[in-house]
Design a protein around this motif. Structure first.
Motif, PDB file in Angstrom:
ATOM      1  N   LEU A 147       0.885   1.911   9.232  1.00 31.24           N
ATOM      2  CA  LEU A 147      -0.318   2.479   8.761  1.00 31.24           C
ATOM      3  C   LEU A 147      -0.512   3.862   9.336  1.00 31.24           C
ATOM      4  CD1 LEU A 147      -2.051   1.985   6.167  1.00 31.24           C
ATOM      5  CD2 LEU A 147      -3.938   1.431   7.849  1.00 31.24           C
ATOM      6  N   PRO A 148      -0.612   4.979   8.951  1.00 27.87           N
ATOM      7  CA  PRO A 148      -0.786   6.239   9.441  1.00 27.87           C
ATOM      8  C   PRO A 148      -2.168   6.149  10.092  1.00 27.87           C
ATOM      9  CG  PRO A 148      -0.037   6.571   7.563  1.00 27.87           C
ATOM     10  CD  PRO A 148      -0.263   5.210   7.347  1.00 27.87           C
ATOM     11  N   MET A 176     -10.138  10.667  19.857  1.00 30.99           N
ATOM     12  CA  MET A 176      -9.677   9.749  19.188  1.00 30.99           C
ATOM     13  C   MET A 176      -8.198   9.250  19.948  1.00 30.99           C
ATOM     14  SD  MET A 176     -10.064   7.908  16.275  1.00 30.99           S
ATOM     15  CE  MET A 176     -11.316   8.697  15.862  1.00 30.99           C
ATOM     16  N   THR A 177      -8.230   7.860  20.100  1.00 32.27           N
ATOM     17  CA  THR A 177      -6.888   7.556  20.666  1.00 32.27           C
ATOM     18  C   THR A 177      -6.421   6.314  19.724  1.00 32.27           C
ATOM     19  OG1 THR A 177      -8.149   5.782  22.028  1.00 32.27           O
ATOM     20  CG2 THR A 177      -7.575   7.794  22.800  1.00 32.27           C
ATOM     21  N   PHE A 178      -5.124   6.122  19.522  1.00 32.70           N
ATOM     22  CA  PHE A 178      -4.356   5.317  18.864  1.00 32.70           C
ATOM     23  C   PHE A 178      -3.673   4.335  19.766  1.00 32.70           C
ATOM     24  CE2 PHE A 178      -5.107   9.044  16.360  1.00 32.70           C
ATOM     25  CZ  PHE A 178      -5.686   8.555  15.268  1.00 32.70           C
ATOM     26  N   ASN A 179      -4.198   2.924  19.742  1.00 37.75           N
ATOM     27  CA  ASN A 179      -3.655   2.047  20.702  1.00 37.75           C
ATOM     28  C   ASN A 179      -2.510   1.134  20.102  1.00 37.75           C
ATOM     29  OD1 ASN A 179      -6.356   3.246  21.618  1.00 37.75           O
ATOM     30  ND2 ASN A 179      -6.664   1.367  22.705  1.00 37.75           N
ATOM     31  N   LYS A 180      -2.588   0.601  19.040  1.00 37.55           N
ATOM     32  CA  LYS A 180      -1.825  -0.235  18.478  1.00 37.55           C
ATOM     33  C   LYS A 180      -1.484   0.210  17.075  1.00 37.55           C
ATOM     34  CE  LYS A 180      -2.743  -3.953  21.556  1.00 37.55           C
ATOM     35  NZ  LYS A 180      -2.867  -5.259  21.983  1.00 37.55           N
ATOM     36  N   PRO A 181      -0.276  -0.021  16.530  1.00 35.29           N
ATOM     37  CA  PRO A 181      -0.044   0.268  15.236  1.00 35.29           C
ATOM     38  C   PRO A 181      -0.551  -0.920  14.278  1.00 35.29           C
ATOM     39  CG  PRO A 181       1.937  -0.647  16.277  1.00 35.29           C
ATOM     40  CD  PRO A 181       0.927  -0.654  17.416  1.00 35.29           C
ATOM     41  N   VAL A 182      -0.952  -0.478  13.113  1.00 35.74           N
ATOM     42  CA  VAL A 182      -1.425  -1.398  12.150  1.00 35.74           C
ATOM     43  C   VAL A 182      -0.445  -1.557  11.158  1.00 35.74           C
ATOM     44  CG1 VAL A 182      -3.221  -1.834  10.110  1.00 35.74           C
ATOM     45  CG2 VAL A 182      -3.878  -0.642  12.308  1.00 35.74           C
ATOM     46  N   LEU A 183      -0.142  -2.999  10.686  1.00 40.68           N
ATOM     47  CA  LEU A 183       1.125  -3.329   9.967  1.00 40.68           C
ATOM     48  C   LEU A 183       0.592  -3.860   8.736  1.00 40.68           C
ATOM     49  CD1 LEU A 183       2.870  -4.970  13.291  1.00 40.68           C
ATOM     50  CD2 LEU A 183       3.257  -2.460  12.243  1.00 40.68           C
ATOM     51  N   PRO A 184       1.497  -4.119   7.830  1.00 41.81           N
ATOM     52  CA  PRO A 184       1.530  -4.891   6.603  1.00 41.81           C
ATOM     53  C   PRO A 184       0.916  -6.229   7.128  1.00 41.81           C
ATOM     54  CG  PRO A 184       3.540  -3.747   6.363  1.00 41.81           C
ATOM     55  CD  PRO A 184       2.900  -3.510   7.965  1.00 41.81           C
ATOM     56  N   ASN A 185      -0.103  -6.732   6.153  1.00 37.76           N
ATOM     57  CA  ASN A 185      -0.570  -8.009   6.334  1.00 37.76           C
ATOM     58  C   ASN A 185      -1.662  -8.227   7.486  1.00 37.76           C
ATOM     59  OD1 ASN A 185       0.758  -9.447   3.925  1.00 37.76           O
ATOM     60  ND2 ASN A 185       2.470  -9.172   5.236  1.00 37.76           N
ATOM     61  N   ASP A 186      -2.018  -7.113   8.099  1.00 41.78           N
ATOM     62  CA  ASP A 186      -2.940  -7.107   9.283  1.00 41.78           C
ATOM     63  C   ASP A 186      -4.419  -6.974   8.435  1.00 41.78           C
ATOM     64  OD1 ASP A 186      -1.503  -7.081  11.421  1.00 41.78           O
ATOM     65  OD2 ASP A 186      -1.812  -4.764  11.866  1.00 41.78           O
ATOM     66  N   THR A 187      -5.488  -7.471   9.154  1.00 40.99           N
ATOM     67  CA  THR A 187      -6.729  -7.442   8.615  1.00 40.99           C
ATOM     68  C   THR A 187      -7.376  -6.738   9.783  1.00 40.99           C
ATOM     69  OG1 THR A 187      -6.941  -9.670   7.373  1.00 40.99           O
ATOM     70  CG2 THR A 187      -8.782  -8.691   8.265  1.00 40.99           C
ATOM     71  N   ILE A 238      -7.827  -4.573  15.308  1.00 39.99           N
ATOM     72  CA  ILE A 238      -6.751  -5.495  14.222  1.00 39.99           C
ATOM     73  C   ILE A 238      -7.082  -6.962  14.614  1.00 39.99           C
ATOM     74  CG2 ILE A 238      -4.456  -6.077  13.644  1.00 39.99           C
ATOM     75  CD1 ILE A 238      -3.833  -3.272  15.457  1.00 39.99           C
ATOM     76  N   ASP A 239      -7.276  -7.929  13.668  1.00 38.17           N
ATOM     77  CA  ASP A 239      -7.362  -9.174  13.991  1.00 38.17           C
ATOM     78  C   ASP A 239      -6.590  -9.930  14.978  1.00 38.17           C
ATOM     79  OD1 ASP A 239      -8.744 -11.678  13.725  1.00 38.17           O
ATOM     80  OD2 ASP A 239      -7.933 -12.205  11.948  1.00 38.17           O
ATOM     81  N   THR A 285       1.092  -1.244  -0.078  1.00 36.50           N
ATOM     82  CA  THR A 285       0.091  -0.180  -0.041  1.00 36.50           C
ATOM     83  C   THR A 285       1.131   1.350  -0.091  1.00 36.50           C
ATOM     84  OG1 THR A 285      -1.924   1.048   1.203  1.00 36.50           O
ATOM     85  CG2 THR A 285      -0.352   0.157   2.464  1.00 36.50           C
ATOM     86  N   MET A 286       0.255   2.169  -0.719  1.00 35.43           N
ATOM     87  CA  MET A 286       1.360   3.464  -1.012  1.00 35.43           C
ATOM     88  C   MET A 286       1.575   4.193   0.466  1.00 35.43           C
ATOM     89  SD  MET A 286      -1.296   6.282  -2.264  1.00 35.43           S
ATOM     90  CE  MET A 286      -2.609   7.151  -1.246  1.00 35.43           C
ATOM     91  N   PHE A 287       0.703   3.976   1.398  1.00 24.65           N
ATOM     92  CA  PHE A 287       0.926   4.655   2.765  1.00 24.65           C
ATOM     93  C   PHE A 287       2.313   4.085   3.283  1.00 24.65           C
ATOM     94  CE2 PHE A 287      -3.581   4.770   2.403  1.00 24.65           C
ATOM     95  CZ  PHE A 287      -3.805   6.031   1.951  1.00 24.65           C
ATOM     96  N   PHE A 288       2.703   2.916   3.092  1.00 18.80           N
ATOM     97  CA  PHE A 288       3.930   2.420   3.725  1.00 18.80           C
ATOM     98  C   PHE A 288       5.449   2.848   3.166  1.00 18.80           C
ATOM     99  CE2 PHE A 288       1.011  -1.498   4.937  1.00 18.80           C
ATOM    100  CZ  PHE A 288       0.917  -0.852   5.945  1.00 18.80           C
ATOM    101  N   GLN A 289       5.109   3.514   2.124  1.00 19.56           N
ATOM    102  CA  GLN A 289       6.305   3.960   1.160  1.00 19.56           C
ATOM    103  C   GLN A 289       7.276   4.733   2.057  1.00 19.56           C
ATOM    104  OE1 GLN A 289       5.182   5.355  -2.731  1.00 19.56           O
ATOM    105  NE2 GLN A 289       4.308   3.151  -3.103  1.00 19.56           N
TER     106      GLN A 289
END
Length: 163
Positions: free
Chosen positions: A65-66, A112-123, A146-147, A52-56
């Motif tokens: 993922l931002p 809004m709170t951000f608790n855990k990072p979303v990484l490549p291959n996450d659902t 995140i699954d 995904t372009m966001f990871f570049q």
């Protein structure tokens, strides 16, 4: 398109996000609808592709993922909810294959709170629970899970939904 005056789960299973949102790749961030409870909530799902372009540039060697993308996923889920609600509000005889409710837009983000990072291959699963409406403004409690790893983000979002 519709067989009754309200949309049932079988019909939700056949609808694609691109059928309900004006977004297109790369900004269409929801892959599929999982569940819709009229007047209550929407649940959607997305697989986070490694290319995904966001990871570049966020961040090379340690892609995350931002958070703003997670918030946009929440807004898109709310937009889908609003469009399904609009489809439920029209008579079946008024619905054609070309029927599209008017577009909406993001208005406000609260707590809004951000608790855990979303990484490549996450659902991830995006849930928006309808709280209340004033005029055309709808307020939702929204979250991204995140699954298998818990909550990535949660907060309250307000959208303007034109029906």
């Amino acid at each position: 398109m519709l067989s009754g005056t309200t949309i049932n789960q079988l019909q939700v299973d056949r609808l694609r996000p691109q059928d309900l949102l004006p977004h297109r790749p790369p900004m269409l961030l929801i892959d599929q609808l999982v569940d819709y409870i009229p007047g209550e909530s929407i649940l959607a799902e997305t697989f986070i592709k490694p290319d995904t372009m966001f990871f570049q540039g966020h961040f090379p060697g340690e892609p995350i993922l931002p958070g703003v993308v997670l918030v946009e996923m929440m807004f898109q889920a709310c937009g889908i909810f609003g469009r399904l609600e609009a489809l439920n509000a029209v008579e079946v005889s008024d619905v054609s294959e070309n029927y599209r409710p008017k577009s909406g837009r993001a208005i406000k983000i609260d707590k809004m709170t951000f608790n855990k990072p979303v990484l490549p291959n996450d659902t991830v699963r995006i849930q928006a629970v309808f709280e209340h409406k004033m005029l055309n403004f709808s307020v939702f409690k929204a979250r991204v899970d995140i699954d298998g790893r818990g909550i990535a983000a949660k907060g309250i979002v307000t959208v303007l939904i034109n029906s």
